[in-house]
Design a protein around this motif. Sequence first.
Motif, PDB file in Angstrom:
ATOM      1  N   LEU A  19       0.838  -1.211   0.000  1.00 30.28           N
ATOM      2  CA  LEU A  19       0.000   0.000   0.000  1.00 30.28           C
ATOM      3  C   LEU A  19       0.870   1.257   0.000  1.00 30.28           C
ATOM      4  N   THR A  20       1.956   1.217   0.770  1.00 32.47           N
ATOM      5  CA  THR A  20       2.868   2.366   0.843  1.00 32.47           C
ATOM      6  C   THR A  20       3.434   2.679  -0.540  1.00 32.47           C
ATOM      7  N   LYS A  21       3.811   1.613  -1.268  1.00 37.05           N
ATOM      8  CA  LYS A  21       4.338   1.813  -2.633  1.00 37.05           C
ATOM      9  C   LYS A  21       3.250   2.358  -3.562  1.00 37.05           C
ATOM     10  N   ALA A  22       2.019   1.866  -3.348  1.00 33.79           N
ATOM     11  CA  ALA A  22       0.903   2.257  -4.230  1.00 33.79           C
ATOM     12  C   ALA A  22       0.586   3.749  -4.141  1.00 33.79           C
ATOM     13  N   VAL A  23       0.815   4.333  -2.963  1.00 33.20           N
ATOM     14  CA  VAL A  23       0.454   5.756  -2.798  1.00 33.20           C
ATOM     15  C   VAL A  23       1.691   6.662  -2.723  1.00 33.20           C
ATOM     16  N   ALA A  24       2.874   6.076  -2.949  1.00 28.47           N
ATOM     17  CA  ALA A  24       4.121   6.869  -2.852  1.00 28.47           C
ATOM     18  C   ALA A  24       4.060   8.100  -3.749  1.00 28.47           C
ATOM     19  N   GLY A  25       4.366   9.236  -3.150  1.00 26.30           N
ATOM     20  CA  GLY A  25       4.414  10.492  -3.911  1.00 26.30           C
ATOM     21  C   GLY A  25       3.051  11.075  -4.234  1.00 26.30           C
ATOM     22  N   LYS A  26       1.993  10.462  -3.726  1.00 26.76           N
ATOM     23  CA  LYS A  26       0.630  10.959  -4.007  1.00 26.76           C
ATOM     24  C   LYS A  26       0.022  11.535  -2.731  1.00 26.76           C
ATOM     25  N   GLU A  39     -14.420   4.521  -4.897  1.00 29.66           N
ATOM     26  CA  GLU A  39     -14.678   5.503  -5.969  1.00 29.66           C
ATOM     27  C   GLU A  39     -15.877   6.384  -5.615  1.00 29.66           C
ATOM     28  N   GLU A  40     -16.908   5.753  -5.042  1.00 29.62           N
ATOM     29  CA  GLU A  40     -18.101   6.516  -4.607  1.00 29.62           C
ATOM     30  C   GLU A  40     -17.722   7.548  -3.559  1.00 29.62           C
ATOM     31  N   ARG A  41     -16.854   7.124  -2.612  1.00 26.23           N
ATOM     32  CA  ARG A  41     -16.415   8.037  -1.558  1.00 26.23           C
ATOM     33  C   ARG A  41     -15.620   9.197  -2.175  1.00 26.23           C
ATOM     34  N   VAL A  42     -14.753   8.871  -3.142  1.00 22.36           N
ATOM     35  CA  VAL A  42     -13.914   9.894  -3.799  1.00 22.36           C
ATOM     36  C   VAL A  42     -14.808  10.899  -4.526  1.00 22.36           C
ATOM     37  N   ALA A  43     -15.826  10.384  -5.243  1.00 23.88           N
ATOM     38  CA  ALA A  43     -16.747  11.258  -5.993  1.00 23.88           C
ATOM     39  C   ALA A  43     -17.503  12.183  -5.044  1.00 23.88           C
ATOM     40  N   LYS A  44     -17.853  11.658  -3.880  1.00 23.08           N
ATOM     41  CA  LYS A  44     -18.650  12.420  -2.916  1.00 23.08           C
ATOM     42  C   LYS A  44     -17.792  13.453  -2.184  1.00 23.08           C
ATOM     43  N   ASP A  45     -16.573  13.015  -1.781  1.00 25.81           N
ATOM     44  CA  ASP A  45     -15.729  13.893  -0.957  1.00 25.81           C
ATOM     45  C   ASP A  45     -14.848  14.839  -1.776  1.00 25.81           C
ATOM     46  N   LYS A  46     -14.826  14.639  -3.124  1.00 24.89           N
ATOM     47  CA  LYS A  46     -14.017  15.447  -4.035  1.00 24.89           C
ATOM     48  C   LYS A  46     -12.512  15.343  -3.740  1.00 24.89           C
ATOM     49  N   TYR A  47     -12.098  15.734  -2.528  1.00 24.48           N
ATOM     50  CA  TYR A  47     -10.670  15.618  -2.221  1.00 24.48           C
ATOM     51  C   TYR A  47     -10.502  14.608  -1.096  1.00 24.48           C
ATOM     52  N   LEU A  48      -9.865  13.494  -1.415  1.00 22.98           N
ATOM     53  CA  LEU A  48      -9.632  12.464  -0.408  1.00 22.98           C
ATOM     54  C   LEU A  48      -8.133  12.236  -0.319  1.00 22.98           C
ATOM     55  N   GLY A  49      -7.559  12.519   0.825  1.00 22.70           N
ATOM     56  CA  GLY A  49      -6.109  12.379   0.978  1.00 22.70           C
ATOM     57  C   GLY A  49      -5.690  10.920   1.096  1.00 22.70           C
ATOM     58  N   THR A  50      -4.503  10.607   0.571  1.00 22.77           N
ATOM     59  CA  THR A  50      -4.019   9.222   0.655  1.00 22.77           C
ATOM     60  C   THR A  50      -3.810   8.804   2.113  1.00 22.77           C
ATOM     61  N   ASP A  51      -3.594   9.777   3.002  1.00 22.09           N
ATOM     62  CA  ASP A  51      -3.414   9.429   4.417  1.00 22.09           C
ATOM     63  C   ASP A  51      -4.703   8.867   5.034  1.00 22.09           C
ATOM     64  N   GLU A  52      -5.829   9.140   4.378  1.00 18.25           N
ATOM     65  CA  GLU A  52      -7.111   8.633   4.900  1.00 18.25           C
ATOM     66  C   GLU A  52      -7.477   7.263   4.314  1.00 18.25           C
ATOM     67  N   LEU A  53      -6.661   6.805   3.357  1.00 24.60           N
ATOM     68  CA  LEU A  53      -7.012   5.592   2.615  1.00 24.60           C
ATOM     69  C   LEU A  53      -7.146   4.359   3.519  1.00 24.60           C
ATOM     70  N   ASN A  54      -6.248   4.235   4.482  1.00 29.53           N
ATOM     71  CA  ASN A  54      -6.293   3.077   5.374  1.00 29.53           C
ATOM     72  C   ASN A  54      -7.610   3.034   6.154  1.00 29.53           C
ATOM     73  N   LYS A  55      -8.001   4.192   6.694  1.00 31.04           N
ATOM     74  CA  LYS A  55      -9.247   4.285   7.475  1.00 31.04           C
ATOM     75  C   LYS A  55     -10.458   3.943   6.595  1.00 31.04           C
ATOM     76  N   LEU A  77      -6.124   4.416  -7.296  1.00 28.68           N
ATOM     77  CA  LEU A  77      -7.146   3.366  -7.278  1.00 28.68           C
ATOM     78  C   LEU A  77      -6.706   2.145  -8.092  1.00 28.68           C
ATOM     79  N   ASP A  78      -6.056   2.379  -9.235  1.00 27.60           N
ATOM     80  CA  ASP A  78      -5.525   1.264 -10.036  1.00 27.60           C
ATOM     81  C   ASP A  78      -4.471   0.489  -9.245  1.00 27.60           C
ATOM     82  N   ASN A  79      -3.605   1.237  -8.585  1.00 28.91           N
ATOM     83  CA  ASN A  79      -2.556   0.592  -7.767  1.00 28.91           C
ATOM     84  C   ASN A  79      -3.172  -0.179  -6.611  1.00 28.91           C
ATOM     85  N   LEU A  80      -4.203   0.424  -6.002  1.00 31.44           N
ATOM     86  CA  LEU A  80      -4.877  -0.211  -4.870  1.00 31.44           C
ATOM     87  C   LEU A  80      -5.542  -1.527  -5.303  1.00 31.44           C
TER      88      LEU A  80
END
Length: 318
Positions: free
Chosen positions: A31-38, A71-87, A46-49
């Motif tokens: 997961l760390t590699k998937a979001v590196a630099g993002k 994807e639904e959450r991303v569409a709704k929240d507009k900006y979703l930080g990668t730090d929130e991905l785990n939660k 999402l593709d990496n995930l």
Amino acid sequence: MSFFKRIFSSEKKETLDKGLEKSKSSFFSKLTKAVAGKSKVDDEVLDNLEEVLVSSDVGVDTTLKIIDRIEERVAKDKYLGTDELNKILREEIAGLLSETNSGEETEYTIPADKKPYVLMVVGVNGVGKTTTIGKLAHQFNKKGLKVVLGAADTFRAAAIDQLQVWADRVGVPIVKQSMGSDPASVAFDALQSGVAQDADVIIIDTAGRLHNKVNLMKELTKVKKVMQKVVGDAPHDVLLVLDGSTGQNAFEQAKQFTAATEVTTLAVTKLDGTAKGGVVIGISDQFQIPVKYIGVGEGIEDLQVFNKYEFVDSFFKK
């Protein structure tokens, strides 16, 4: 979402955390590699995930469901930080598993209106079937329930001997015959003996020869019919034991067995020795058969009742 509250005792939780350690470390390094630099969740993340989930043995179909939800959450929240991905992953996977009726238990229980409660156990050799039976017998025995074991896997002498070792270790009676005996005959004797002893639980071990599904189907059907001569609605559960360390092969076995006989519950073993713990999420979702027990260690206490909230919490705990 208020999915996560302490359900298990701290000792039980510690065992679960330790048992899922390899799966968790492997998942987080991917997961760390998937979001590196993002900094935000975008299509590339999402593709990496998706790749991370599939390679963690969650299974393609379940992975796609999880990605859709995110994807639904991303569409709704507009900006979703990668730090929130785990939660978010924790919440969405717990939400997905909440749609099946499995994984709500916290303790070893049997139906109050079934006495004796007859449990038939199926699974191929080497998945930890006999060990699972022994550990279940220990847990039920510890609760003050009278347990009888039936050694109906007469295909291998080792299976009968192994079950005898567990019966002696746990201190419960076993009904057995010689290798090559008719499995249905052993099951019949075990139920008769259990009824005579006023047993609360009768656990029947059966042979798991998948290379000939037709024979297996015939054998299991015969065992069930013969048991019903003693206890009209037996077996009350058919528990399929799967080796979690085989990842996608466990999916294949689940497919084969559910085609050969009616499976009502699942046990996924050997999760402590593998990074393939994600298989529990996929199997629970795909087969809509409750995962009832998971094996997270070799100790006699290391077969746990599967609770999806505690499992997801341990899997995604940083």
